[in-house]
Design a protein around this motif. Structure first.
Motif, PDB file in Angstrom:
ATOM      1  N   VAL A   1      -9.665 -16.947-113.897  1.00 44.05           N
ATOM      2  CA  VAL A   1      -9.608 -15.562-114.964  1.00 44.05           C
ATOM      3  C   VAL A   1     -11.307 -14.549-115.526  1.00 44.05           C
ATOM      4  O   VAL A   1     -10.369 -13.288-114.640  1.00 44.05           O
ATOM      5  N   PRO A   2     -12.061 -15.419-116.068  1.00 39.30           N
ATOM      6  CA  PRO A   2     -12.858 -14.432-116.290  1.00 39.30           C
ATOM      7  C   PRO A   2     -13.550 -13.516-114.925  1.00 39.30           C
ATOM      8  O   PRO A   2     -14.137 -12.156-114.976  1.00 39.30           O
ATOM      9  N   ALA A   3     -13.476 -14.638-113.782  1.00 36.03           N
ATOM     10  CA  ALA A   3     -14.118 -14.320-111.941  1.00 36.03           C
ATOM     11  C   ALA A   3     -12.759 -12.880-112.181  1.00 36.03           C
ATOM     12  O   ALA A   3     -13.802 -11.547-111.851  1.00 36.03           O
TER      13      ALA A   3
ATOM     14  N   LEU B   1     -11.392  -6.996-111.772  1.00 35.62           N
ATOM     15  CA  LEU B   1     -11.179  -5.816-111.803  1.00 35.62           C
ATOM     16  C   LEU B   1     -11.129  -4.401-112.941  1.00 35.62           C
ATOM     17  O   LEU B   1     -10.338  -3.713-112.982  1.00 35.62           O
ATOM     18  N   PHE B   2     -11.933  -5.021-114.349  1.00 33.37           N
ATOM     19  CA  PHE B   2     -12.114  -4.042-115.022  1.00 33.37           C
ATOM     20  C   PHE B   2     -13.806  -3.351-114.396  1.00 33.37           C
ATOM     21  O   PHE B   2     -14.455  -2.821-114.989  1.00 33.37           O
ATOM     22  N   THR B   3     -14.204  -3.557-113.440  1.00 34.56           N
ATOM     23  CA  THR B   3     -15.296  -3.143-112.429  1.00 34.56           C
ATOM     24  C   THR B   3     -15.227  -1.760-111.978  1.00 34.56           C
ATOM     25  O   THR B   3     -14.006  -1.773-111.624  1.00 34.56           O
ATOM     26  N   PRO B   4     -15.926  -0.559-112.554  1.00 34.90           N
ATOM     27  CA  PRO B   4     -15.261   0.120-112.466  1.00 34.90           C
ATOM     28  C   PRO B   4     -15.330   0.484-110.559  1.00 34.90           C
ATOM     29  O   PRO B   4     -16.167   0.136-109.731  1.00 34.90           O
TER      30      PRO B   4
ATOM     31  N   GLY C   1      -4.847  -2.461-115.222  1.00 28.55           N
ATOM     32  CA  GLY C   1      -4.547  -1.510-115.028  1.00 28.55           C
ATOM     33  C   GLY C   1      -4.501  -0.295-115.721  1.00 28.55           C
ATOM     34  O   GLY C   1      -4.752   0.745-115.944  1.00 28.55           O
ATOM     35  N   ALA C   2      -3.401  -1.072-116.793  1.00 26.05           N
ATOM     36  CA  ALA C   2      -3.033  -0.393-118.416  1.00 26.05           C
ATOM     37  C   ALA C   2      -4.817   0.159-118.463  1.00 26.05           C
ATOM     38  O   ALA C   2      -3.913   1.149-119.726  1.00 26.05           O
TER      39      ALA C   2
END
Length: 193
Positions: free
Chosen positions: A7-9, A14-17, A149-150
């Motif tokens: 999950v953290p990876a 996913l949150f990296t621009p 994404g949301a």
């Protein structure tokens, strides 16, 4: 079942621009939160279209043939550069005319498929095996993609409603970011970075 670092990876990636997140943000800035929700389907399907075959079939192939991975990076860099040029040319008035002139589900799908995060997730984070063996990890991954994404849709919605933020500025900043990302991809493909 995925390990404790799964999950953290995944969330860190996913949150990296990147290009998909940029498109989600720009799409929501132009159309608003609710009208942009279908873009999440494009993102999820794009990731799954890459992750499933890579984790179940192609991981050994990429290990044996590094030029295939390089070709994938070059293709992704070209696509991201194309998107940057397109975003740069979009005027604020045209972008706000309606959903059809803004970011499309197809663009998000293709961009996500070419996003270098997808093979990283598939080859370095996801468990490998047959489809039945990786189904629990795929379910968790899908949930994380939708949540991340949301968040970018929410950011775009806020930026689109901010009276001090010009929609044209949002598009121009996004285009510049995509050019930088494209150059980074091309550099990594050629071994310069």
């Amino acid at each position: 079942m995925p390990d404790g670092l799964f999950v953290p990876a995944i969330l860190a990636l996913l949150f990296t621009p990147g290009p998909t997140n940029t498109l989600l943000t720009v799409g929501a800035a132009a159309r608003g939160w609710r009208a942009s929700l279908p873009l999440l389907l494009g993102e999820l399907c794009g990731y799954l279209a890459v992750v499933i075959p890579l984790t179940t079939v192609a991981a050994p192939l990429f290990n044996e043939h590094p030029p295939l991975a390089t070709g994938l990076r070059v293709l992704a860099a070209c696509w991201v550069l194309f998107l940057a040029m397109r975003l740069w040319r979009v005027s604020a008035a045209k972008a706000l005319e309606g959903p059809t002139s803004a970011v499309t589900v197809r663009q998000v799908f293709l961009t996500t498929m070419l996003n270098p995060k997808a093979p990283i997730i598939a080859l370095a984070i996801m468990p490998t095996g047959n489809l039945m063996e990786i189904t629990p990890a795929l379910g968790l991954f899908s949930l994380l993609v939708l949540c991340a994404g949301a968040s970018f849709l929410a950011l775009g919605n806020i930026a689109g409603r901010a009276p001090v933020v010009s929609p044209r500025l949002v598009y121009r900043v996004a285009a510049i970011f995509l050019v930088v990302f494209s150059v980074g991809l091309a550099g990594s493909a050629s071994g310069l970075l």
